[in-house]
Design a protein around this motif. Structure first.
Motif, mmCIF file in Angstrom:
data_model
loop_
_atom_site.group_PDB
_atom_site.id
_atom_site.type_symbol
_atom_site.label_atom_id
_atom_site.label_comp_id
_atom_site.label_asym_id
_atom_site.label_seq_id
_atom_site.Cartn_x
_atom_site.Cartn_y
_atom_site.Cartn_z
ATOM 1 N N VAL A 352 4.480 13.338 2.470
ATOM 2 C CA VAL A 352 3.708 13.197 3.709
ATOM 3 C C VAL A 352 4.296 12.089 4.579
ATOM 4 N N LEU A 353 4.925 11.102 3.943
ATOM 5 C CA LEU A 353 5.526 9.978 4.666
ATOM 6 C C LEU A 353 7.000 10.220 4.979
ATOM 7 N N GLY A 354 7.466 11.410 4.740
ATOM 8 C CA GLY A 354 8.864 11.726 4.999
ATOM 9 C C GLY A 354 9.705 11.798 3.742
ATOM 10 N N GLY A 355 9.167 11.367 2.612
ATOM 11 C CA GLY A 355 9.851 11.531 1.334
ATOM 12 C C GLY A 355 10.775 10.403 0.933
ATOM 13 N N ARG A 356 10.975 9.397 1.797
ATOM 14 C CA ARG A 356 11.945 8.340 1.451
ATOM 15 C C ARG A 356 11.309 6.974 1.216
ATOM 16 N N VAL A 357 10.020 6.822 1.521
ATOM 17 C CA VAL A 357 9.361 5.527 1.381
ATOM 18 C C VAL A 357 8.996 5.285 -0.084
ATOM 19 N N ARG A 358 9.491 4.173 -0.640
ATOM 20 C CA ARG A 358 9.096 3.775 -1.994
ATOM 21 C C ARG A 358 8.450 2.393 -2.019
ATOM 22 N N ASN A 359 8.543 1.676 -0.892
ATOM 23 C CA ASN A 359 7.906 0.362 -0.776
ATOM 24 C C ASN A 359 7.271 0.247 0.603
ATOM 25 N N ALA A 360 6.187 -0.521 0.664
ATOM 26 C CA ALA A 360 5.457 -0.689 1.921
ATOM 27 C C ALA A 360 4.790 -2.051 1.930
ATOM 28 N N VAL A 361 4.354 -2.462 3.112
ATOM 29 C CA VAL A 361 3.594 -3.696 3.278
ATOM 30 C C VAL A 361 2.269 -3.350 3.930
ATOM 31 N N SER A 362 1.196 -3.947 3.437
ATOM 32 C CA SER A 362 -0.110 -3.817 4.072
ATOM 33 C C SER A 362 -0.569 -5.195 4.530
ATOM 34 N N GLY A 363 -1.063 -5.271 5.743
ATOM 35 C CA GLY A 363 -1.558 -6.530 6.289
ATOM 36 C C GLY A 363 -2.763 -6.281 7.165
ATOM 37 N N GLY A 364 -3.232 -7.318 7.813
ATOM 38 C CA GLY A 364 -4.404 -7.201 8.683
ATOM 39 C C GLY A 364 -5.692 -7.537 7.973
ATOM 40 N N SER A 365 -5.873 -7.001 6.780
ATOM 41 C CA SER A 365 -7.003 -7.313 5.911
ATOM 42 C C SER A 365 -6.600 -6.894 4.505
ATOM 43 N N PRO A 366 -7.267 -7.420 3.463
ATOM 44 C CA PRO A 366 -6.854 -7.110 2.097
ATOM 45 C C PRO A 366 -6.994 -5.621 1.769
ATOM 46 N N LEU A 367 -6.015 -5.104 1.037
ATOM 47 C CA LEU A 367 -6.039 -3.728 0.551
ATOM 48 C C LEU A 367 -6.855 -3.665 -0.738
ATOM 49 N N ARG A 368 -7.687 -2.634 -0.890
ATOM 50 C CA ARG A 368 -8.457 -2.481 -2.120
ATOM 51 C C ARG A 368 -7.527 -2.430 -3.321
ATOM 52 N N ALA A 369 -7.872 -3.191 -4.362
ATOM 53 C CA ALA A 369 -6.981 -3.340 -5.511
ATOM 54 C C ALA A 369 -6.650 -2.000 -6.146
ATOM 55 N N ASP A 370 -7.667 -1.164 -6.408
ATOM 56 C CA ASP A 370 -7.398 0.091 -7.103
ATOM 57 C C ASP A 370 -6.643 1.084 -6.227
ATOM 58 N N LEU A 371 -6.800 1.010 -4.909
ATOM 59 C CA LEU A 371 -6.003 1.877 -4.040
ATOM 60 C C LEU A 371 -4.539 1.459 -4.117
ATOM 61 N N GLY A 372 -4.276 0.146 -4.159
ATOM 62 C CA GLY A 372 -2.904 -0.317 -4.342
ATOM 63 C C GLY A 372 -2.328 0.156 -5.664
ATOM 64 N N ARG A 373 -3.134 0.133 -6.723
ATOM 65 C CA ARG A 373 -2.663 0.594 -8.033
ATOM 66 C C ARG A 373 -2.374 2.093 -8.020
ATOM 67 N N ILE A 374 -3.223 2.866 -7.351
ATOM 68 C CA ILE A 374 -2.996 4.319 -7.286
ATOM 69 C C ILE A 374 -1.669 4.615 -6.602
ATOM 70 N N PHE A 375 -1.401 3.953 -5.473
ATOM 71 C CA PHE A 375 -0.127 4.179 -4.784
ATOM 72 C C PHE A 375 1.043 3.730 -5.661
ATOM 73 N N ALA A 376 0.908 2.596 -6.328
ATOM 74 C CA ALA A 376 1.995 2.132 -7.200
ATOM 75 C C ALA A 376 2.255 3.131 -8.314
ATOM 76 N N GLY A 377 1.183 3.655 -8.912
ATOM 77 C CA GLY A 377 1.348 4.646 -9.965
ATOM 78 C C GLY A 377 1.956 5.937 -9.458
ATOM 79 N N ALA A 378 1.804 6.201 -8.150
ATOM 80 C CA ALA A 378 2.384 7.401 -7.551
ATOM 81 C C ALA A 378 3.778 7.151 -6.979
ATOM 82 N N GLY A 379 4.339 5.979 -7.240
ATOM 83 C CA GLY A 379 5.715 5.718 -6.826
ATOM 84 C C GLY A 379 5.874 5.042 -5.490
ATOM 85 N N LEU A 380 4.787 4.501 -4.930
ATOM 86 C CA LEU A 380 4.862 3.769 -3.661
ATOM 87 C C LEU A 380 4.217 2.404 -3.864
ATOM 88 N N THR A 381 5.033 1.362 -3.922
ATOM 89 C CA THR A 381 4.529 0.014 -4.152
ATOM 90 C C THR A 381 4.154 -0.615 -2.815
#
Length: 606
Positions: A352-381
């Motif tokens: 959905v993100l184009g297939g090449r993204v494996r790392n990302a940054v989130s800012g503005g406000s804290p990201l929910r911990a378990d949502l971050g873990r789900i993305f990490a487990g799916a190959g996107l840190t």
């Protein structure tokens, strides 16, 4: 008090300004693809702009601005969505030693009037006729602008032609006179707890911010041997968006622009641009997850998606425990299940993100911990970070390879974080701004900036943000409640779009809740709801029961005195247009409480 700091990775610039990047890069690698522009006739195609070609455009526009009377130190307001011309004007203005005054494209007449008065900007670049009407209303007889340039009337072409007779040397002379101490931009704060304030950000502030991120995190932006690419979609009027733009140009990262932040516009743009790295806010990652889950249900694969999500979560938790020295990581059975869902689910989500993204940054406000873990487990840190308008972007971030979910990381190299006795977060470093445009100095705390945020440092110096000082609710029974955690837990439910917890000087805590229109329509289709319901219709019992369960889950994490005892589902979302949400998607608490005073009173009736 407790302090934590990180040694600097880069040496602070002693000479030069941000515009030097464009000219130096064009000299070194003129053919490098520096920016990408969408094909007007085919939005799925992107055309590259080389470093040499971009420098030529910057020079031509800078000469036009010079011919039009712009001089070093003058302030130019830019009121536009995120688009190519925003970046072009940035570097043309900086090439002359002039200053940017970013304006949110959704700014009201009153907001624009106040900003122009505070900054004394006498030139403005706008996008279209609607902006022209806002400018006209904001500038009465007591205030006149020297020039208004309109993008959809080809002001870039007109200005470039206007300065054609000037030699390039005139621009270079002014550019070389810029120093790191000079002001690059006057950036507004979000105004979540009061009137927005203009932050004076220097060339040195932004250079220190971006060079530090590139030195410490640059290897994450793309695979070795490939030019990294980033699609900018955050508002460039915000310090976070401005930082993304400058970092891309300083790092030789291909930069594209997407003006709309809605999933309907953003997801197709990501799929066609195919970035290698993503800068986002929690809203974006929540929408990506929710959209993927709805698509799975529509395809009849919801059960598989949910099992894959649970597997990703378990996998990430096992990796996290191993990295903290508390386990051996995922076992053979978990690794095998994870490999199966990598083929069936995770790769499609990344697609959905184009297939090449494996790392990302989130800012503005804290990201929910378990949502971050789900993305990490799916190959996107997702590397969570924290910053303010006053810090030129981030001032903390999770270190490469050492993400700690539920935190916003450690101080950036060269920066320090202190927790005051009342729990307030203080920060210090070269990225901290020069002061407010209408005031002097940054902080009364001996070089430390008091952020207004509350938090604590864990045993390894990772910062956890718990809320804003001004947001703390004190019930009539004397109980102090930090609303942020409760609101995030309620918002974890797919139906919920926004949640505002109230209760100051009240007998108990309550909440105003809005629903995601797309999620609600999807829920009604697949859960037997009222499919012919119209926007604003009262939610049926099944919807209310689902929200009640979300509230109950949130309440399970706090004491009864802190729990949400009543809630109201509102007929529509809070929006930027009605002044209840900042352009960086934060809720304006005081404005919401004023707008919904009747609904809040009803929560406590009887």
């Amino acid at each position: 008090m407790r302090d934590v700091s990180t040694p600097a990775l880069v040496t602070a610039a002693r000479t030069g300004g941000l515009a030097d990047t464009v000219h130096d890069l064009a000299d070194r690698v003129p053919a490098l693809a520096q920016l990408a522009r969408r094909d007007p006739a085919d939005p799925g195609r992107w055309h590259h702009v080389s470093a040499a070609a971009f420098r030529a455009e910057v020079l031509a526009l800078a000469k036009g601005l010079l011919a039009d009377g712009l001089r070093p130190g003058d302030r130019v307001a830019v009121m536009s969505r995120t688009r190519y011309e925003w970046t072009l004007f940035s570097y043309a203005v900086w090439s002359l030693g002039a200053q940017l005054v970013p304006v949110y494209p959704t700014a009201s007449t009153e907001q624009l009037r106040a900003l122009l008065a505070a900054t004394e900007a006498d030139t403005i670049v706008i996008e279209h006729e609607q902006h022209a009407m806002t400018v006209a209303a904001a500038c009465g007889a007591d205030r006149r602008l020297r020039r208004v340039w309109q993008l959809d009337q080809d002001c870039v072409g007109l200005l470039s032609g206007l300065g054609g007779h000037l030699p390039d040397a005139e621009v270079h002379r002014l550019r070389r006179a810029v120093t790191p101490r000079d002001t690059a931009a006057v950036v507004q704060t979000s105004g979540t707890t009061g009137r927005p304030r203009g932050c004076v950000i220097t060339h040195g502030n932004l250079a220190a911010e971006c060079d530090t991120l590139l030195a410490g995190w640059g290897r994450l932006t793309g695979p070795p041997g490939t030019q990294p690419s980033v699609l900018a979609f955050l508002p460039l009027a915000h310090s976070y968006g401005l930082m993304v733009q400058v970092a891309c140009l300083r790092g030789g990262i291909l930069l594209g622009h997407e003006p709309e932040l809605t999933p309907q516009a953003l997801l197709p743009a990501l799929a066609s641009f195919r970035p290698t790295f993503l800068f986002g806010v929690p809203y974006v990652f929540e929408k990506i997850y929710d959209t993927a889950r709805r698509a799975a249900e529509e395809a009849g694969r919801l059960r598989m998606f949910d099992v894959a999500t649970a597997t990703a979560l378990r996998y990430a938790r096992a990796v996290e425990r191993r990295e903290q020295g508390h386990g051996h990581g995922p076992g053979p059975a978990l690794r095998a299940r994870h490999a199966v869902y990598e083929r069936l689910v995770y790769g499609r989500v990344r697609g959905v993100l184009g297939g090449r993204v494996r790392n990302a940054v989130s800012g503005g406000s804290p990201l929910r911990a378990d949502l971050g873990r789900i993305f990490a487990g799916a190959g996107l840190t997702v590397y969570d970070g924290y910053g303010l308008s006053e810090t030129s972007g981030a001032i903390t971030a999770c270190p490469p390879g050492r993400v700690r979910f539920g935190t916003v990381g450690r101080p950036l190299p060269g920066c320090a974080v202190r927790i005051a006795q009342d729990g307030e977060v203080w920060v210090r470093g070269d990225v901290v701004f020069a002061g407010y445009v209408d005031e002097h100095g940054t902080s009364p705390h001996d070089g430390w900036l008091a952020t207004g945020d509350l938090g604590h440092l864990d045993e390894d110096g990772y910062l956890v943000i718990t809320g804003r000082k001004k947001d703390i609710i004190i019930t009539s029974g004397g109980k102090s409640v930090a609303p942020l955690g409760l609101e995030e837990r309620v918002r974890a439910h797919p139906l919920v779009s926004q949640c505002l917890v109230v209760g100051d000087n009240r007998p108990y805590v309550a909440a105003l809740i809005t629903l995601d229109p797309e999620a609600l329509a999807h829920w009604r289709r697949y859960r037997g709801g009222l499919e012919d319901a119209r926007p604003g219709d009262p939610p049926e019992e099944g919807v209310r029961a689902a929200v009640q369960r979300a509230v109950a889950v949130a309440n399970a994490s706090v004491s009864r005195a802190e729990s949400i005892r009543a809630f109201r589902i509102l007929p529509g979302e809070f929006s930027v247009a009605d002044g209840l949400v900042t352009p960086s998607l934060k809720l304006r608490r005081a404005a919401i409480e004023r707008a919904y005073a009747t609904e809040i009173e009803a929560l406590y009736a009887g």
